[in-house]
Design a protein around this motif. Structure first.
Motif, mmCIF file in Angstrom:
data_model
loop_
_atom_site.group_PDB
_atom_site.id
_atom_site.type_symbol
_atom_site.label_atom_id
_atom_site.label_comp_id
_atom_site.label_asym_id
_atom_site.label_seq_id
_atom_site.Cartn_x
_atom_site.Cartn_y
_atom_site.Cartn_z
ATOM 1 N N GLU A 92 -0.692 51.301 30.699
ATOM 2 C CA GLU A 92 -1.157 50.164 29.914
ATOM 3 C C GLU A 92 -0.912 50.364 28.421
ATOM 4 O O GLU A 92 -0.504 49.431 27.726
ATOM 5 N N LYS A 93 -1.192 51.567 27.926
ATOM 6 C CA LYS A 93 -1.054 51.827 26.494
ATOM 7 C C LYS A 93 -0.406 53.188 26.273
ATOM 8 O O LYS A 93 -0.857 54.187 26.833
ATOM 9 N N PRO A 94 0.650 53.257 25.461
ATOM 10 C CA PRO A 94 1.305 54.548 25.217
ATOM 11 C C PRO A 94 0.470 55.430 24.300
ATOM 12 O O PRO A 94 -0.345 54.946 23.512
ATOM 13 N N GLY A 95 0.715 56.743 24.390
ATOM 14 C CA GLY A 95 0.032 57.663 23.494
ATOM 15 C C GLY A 95 0.673 57.715 22.125
ATOM 16 O O GLY A 95 0.018 58.007 21.121
ATOM 17 N N ALA A 96 1.983 57.431 22.061
ATOM 18 C CA ALA A 96 2.721 57.451 20.797
ATOM 19 C C ALA A 96 3.970 56.595 20.958
ATOM 20 O O ALA A 96 4.403 56.305 22.084
ATOM 21 N N ILE A 97 4.548 56.198 19.836
ATOM 22 C CA ILE A 97 5.766 55.386 19.833
ATOM 23 C C ILE A 97 6.749 56.016 18.857
ATOM 24 O O ILE A 97 6.441 56.186 17.675
ATOM 25 N N ILE A 98 7.938 56.367 19.366
ATOM 26 C CA ILE A 98 8.975 56.968 18.525
ATOM 27 C C ILE A 98 10.278 56.225 18.793
ATOM 28 O O ILE A 98 10.721 56.143 19.938
ATOM 29 N N THR A 99 10.876 55.680 17.755
ATOM 30 C CA THR A 99 12.108 54.912 17.927
ATOM 31 C C THR A 99 13.232 55.502 17.087
ATOM 32 O O THR A 99 12.998 56.170 16.080
ATOM 33 N N GLY A 100 14.444 55.217 17.523
ATOM 34 C CA GLY A 100 15.636 55.576 16.771
ATOM 35 C C GLY A 100 16.501 54.346 16.598
ATOM 36 O O GLY A 100 16.794 53.649 17.576
ATOM 37 N N THR A 101 16.867 54.036 15.377
ATOM 38 C CA THR A 101 17.764 52.917 15.108
ATOM 39 C C THR A 101 18.574 53.234 13.861
ATOM 40 O O THR A 101 18.011 53.599 12.823
ATOM 41 N N ALA A 102 19.878 53.131 13.964
ATOM 42 C CA ALA A 102 20.731 53.478 12.828
ATOM 43 C C ALA A 102 20.772 52.366 11.792
ATOM 44 O O ALA A 102 20.687 52.616 10.594
ATOM 45 N N LEU A 103 20.877 51.123 12.256
ATOM 46 C CA LEU A 103 21.075 49.997 11.341
ATOM 47 C C LEU A 103 19.836 49.133 11.179
ATOM 48 O O LEU A 103 19.798 48.272 10.297
ATOM 49 N N GLY A 104 18.835 49.319 12.023
ATOM 50 C CA GLY A 104 17.594 48.573 11.874
ATOM 51 C C GLY A 104 17.748 47.093 12.168
ATOM 52 O O GLY A 104 18.605 46.675 12.953
ATOM 53 N N CYS A 105 16.920 46.293 11.510
ATOM 54 C CA CYS A 105 16.872 44.846 11.764
ATOM 55 C C CYS A 105 17.926 44.139 10.913
ATOM 56 O O CYS A 105 17.628 43.588 9.840
ATOM 57 N N LEU A 106 19.154 44.140 11.388
ATOM 58 C CA LEU A 106 20.273 43.621 10.594
ATOM 59 C C LEU A 106 20.142 42.132 10.294
ATOM 60 O O LEU A 106 20.449 41.680 9.189
ATOM 61 N N GLU A 107 19.703 41.365 11.280
ATOM 62 C CA GLU A 107 19.605 39.915 11.096
ATOM 63 C C GLU A 107 18.655 39.569 9.950
ATOM 64 O O GLU A 107 18.970 38.741 9.088
ATOM 65 N N ASN A 108 17.499 40.225 9.917
ATOM 66 C CA ASN A 108 16.540 39.968 8.844
ATOM 67 C C ASN A 108 17.011 40.536 7.511
ATOM 68 O O ASN A 108 16.743 39.966 6.455
ATOM 69 N N THR A 109 17.690 41.671 7.556
ATOM 70 C CA THR A 109 18.233 42.247 6.322
ATOM 71 C C THR A 109 19.261 41.314 5.704
ATOM 72 O O THR A 109 19.270 41.084 4.486
ATOM 73 N N GLU A 110 20.135 40.757 6.549
ATOM 74 C CA GLU A 110 21.126 39.802 6.058
ATOM 75 C C GLU A 110 20.444 38.566 5.473
ATOM 76 O O GLU A 110 20.822 38.073 4.398
ATOM 77 N N GLY A 111 19.400 38.068 6.157
ATOM 78 C CA GLY A 111 18.680 36.898 5.658
ATOM 79 C C GLY A 111 18.008 37.163 4.324
ATOM 80 O O GLY A 111 18.006 36.302 3.432
ATOM 81 N N LEU A 112 17.443 38.364 4.167
ATOM 82 C CA LEU A 112 16.787 38.729 2.910
ATOM 83 C C LEU A 112 17.792 38.796 1.766
ATOM 84 O O LEU A 112 17.560 38.247 0.677
ATOM 85 N N LEU A 113 18.925 39.450 1.996
ATOM 86 C CA LEU A 113 19.938 39.577 0.946
ATOM 87 C C LEU A 113 20.529 38.215 0.577
ATOM 88 O O LEU A 113 20.801 37.935 -0.600
#
Length: 356
Positions: A92-113
């Motif tokens: 139901e609920k994880p003990g921890a959350i660990i993610t790996g992403t090289a480029l991140g949220c590109l769509e939102n980054t493009e929108g921000l720029l």
């Protein structure tokens, strides 16, 4: 504890470092990408597009539509893949959350720029900035699952997922966390493809040597210290090595530390049609003539966290059996799978075995 993330040679990390990684089980998988994943199995359909897009799914069956409308595409993919993983592992609920992403949220980054440019750096929407950071995906997952435990995001180019995986293994080894969600997420947007082509990373139609066909995906695994009825495989070792190394020596050393036979190993390599990359993969396959050999990037494309797809595919193979059509060179029924990935002379090795 001597556990460096990156080393310059095969000798830099003592063999005993891997013997401590002996109680790590993959107890759940969630995957959204070019290949369909359901019921704990991949339904593989190899294709050869210019770039590999994630298959569309009905996100509304997982997240309230009113909440969903605020999510960018990569946040949808990452959050729902994490929820799939939790359901698959009966958690139901994880003990921890660990993610790996090289480029991140590109769509939102493009929108921000774009907004910064069009508005002359004035009257900016703060939502785009908040959602453009690399750790936005892990944050949304934590909010959605009410997880207040350890939360970390790694952005280390082609070893982003491997870095997250190593952190998760350390958390369990040191008994700090359990039932950890570990994911690799990256997306493609239209503006990225011309950049990749200019850098020689995206294969052009006229090129037979440079570049590869890029892809995207979101894959999560549930890593636990205990084996249960949901277990896919046991994680037996991880190595990340930079620059000069002998991949065959590293593979033999990892197999020896885990007490595994190389002739009962399946070698899963990241062959991606790029000449500079593939020479490492082909050479490693030649060094293990008695082992079965398969590849995975013809199923998901090349992207910085493609190793997350490879790990989920390998774990599914060990649990459900290996699809014969996925093998380039058949061999004995394997009891372990070695995942090899290489990018710009940075090599990663992930070893999994049947759960014992």
């Amino acid at each position: 504890m001597c556990l460096p993330i990156l080393s310059d040679s095969a000798e830099a990390i003592p063999p005993w470092c891997f013997q401590q990684f002996n109680m790590h089980y993959i107890n759940g998988i969630g995957s959204i990408g070019p290949q369909e994943f359901s019921g704990g199995k991949y339904r593989l359909s190899p294709t050869a597009p210019e770039f590999f897009q994630a298959r569309p799914i009905d996100y509304k069956t997982w997240i309230n539509p009113l909440v969903l409308r605020k999510f960018s595409r990569i946040v949808k993919m990452g959050t729902v893949a994490a929820l799939m993983c939790l359901k698959d592992g009966g958690i139901e609920k994880p003990g921890a959350i660990i993610t790996g992403t090289a480029l991140g949220c590109l769509e939102n980054t493009e929108g921000l720029l774009k907004q910064i440019f069009e508005n002359g750096e004035k009257f900016l929407n703060p939502t785009l900035f908040i959602s453009s950071t690399h750790n936005a995906i892990a944050a949304h997952i934590a909010i959605h699952t009410a997880c207040r435990g350890y939360n970390c995001t790694y952005s280390q180019r082609a070893i982003s997922f491997e870095s997250a995986l190593l952190d998760g293994m350390l958390q369990i080894t040191e008994k700090k966390e359990n039932n950890i969600l570990i994911g690799g997420i990256d997306e493609i947007i239209p503006a990225l493809l011309p950049v990749l082509k200019n850098l020689g990373l995206q294969k052009k139609k006229s090129s037979s040597t440079r570049g590869s066909n890029w892809g995207e995906g979101a894959v999560f695994i549930n890593l636990s210290a205990q084996k249960n009825e949901h277990t896919y495989a046991q994680l037996a070792g991880l190595r990340i090595v930079s620059r000069n190394c002998r991949p065959d020596d590293i593979v033999r050393g990892m197999l020896k530390s885990a007490g595994l036979d190389q002739n009962k190993m399946l070698l899963l390599t990241g062959v991606n049609k790029d000449r500079e990359n593939d020479k490492f993969c082909h050479k490693l396959a030649e060094d293990f003539p008695g082992s079965a050999h398969a590849r995975y990037k013809h199923l998901c494309g090349e992207y910085f966290t493609a190793a997350s797809f490879a790990l989920s595919l390998a774990a599914s193979m060990l649990k459900n059996g290996i699809q014969a059509e996925s093998l380039l060179r058949p061999g004995p029924d394997p009891d372990s799978i070695m995942i090899y990935n290489q990018s710009r002379n940075i090599h990663s090795f992930i070893l999994i075995r049947k759960a014992t």
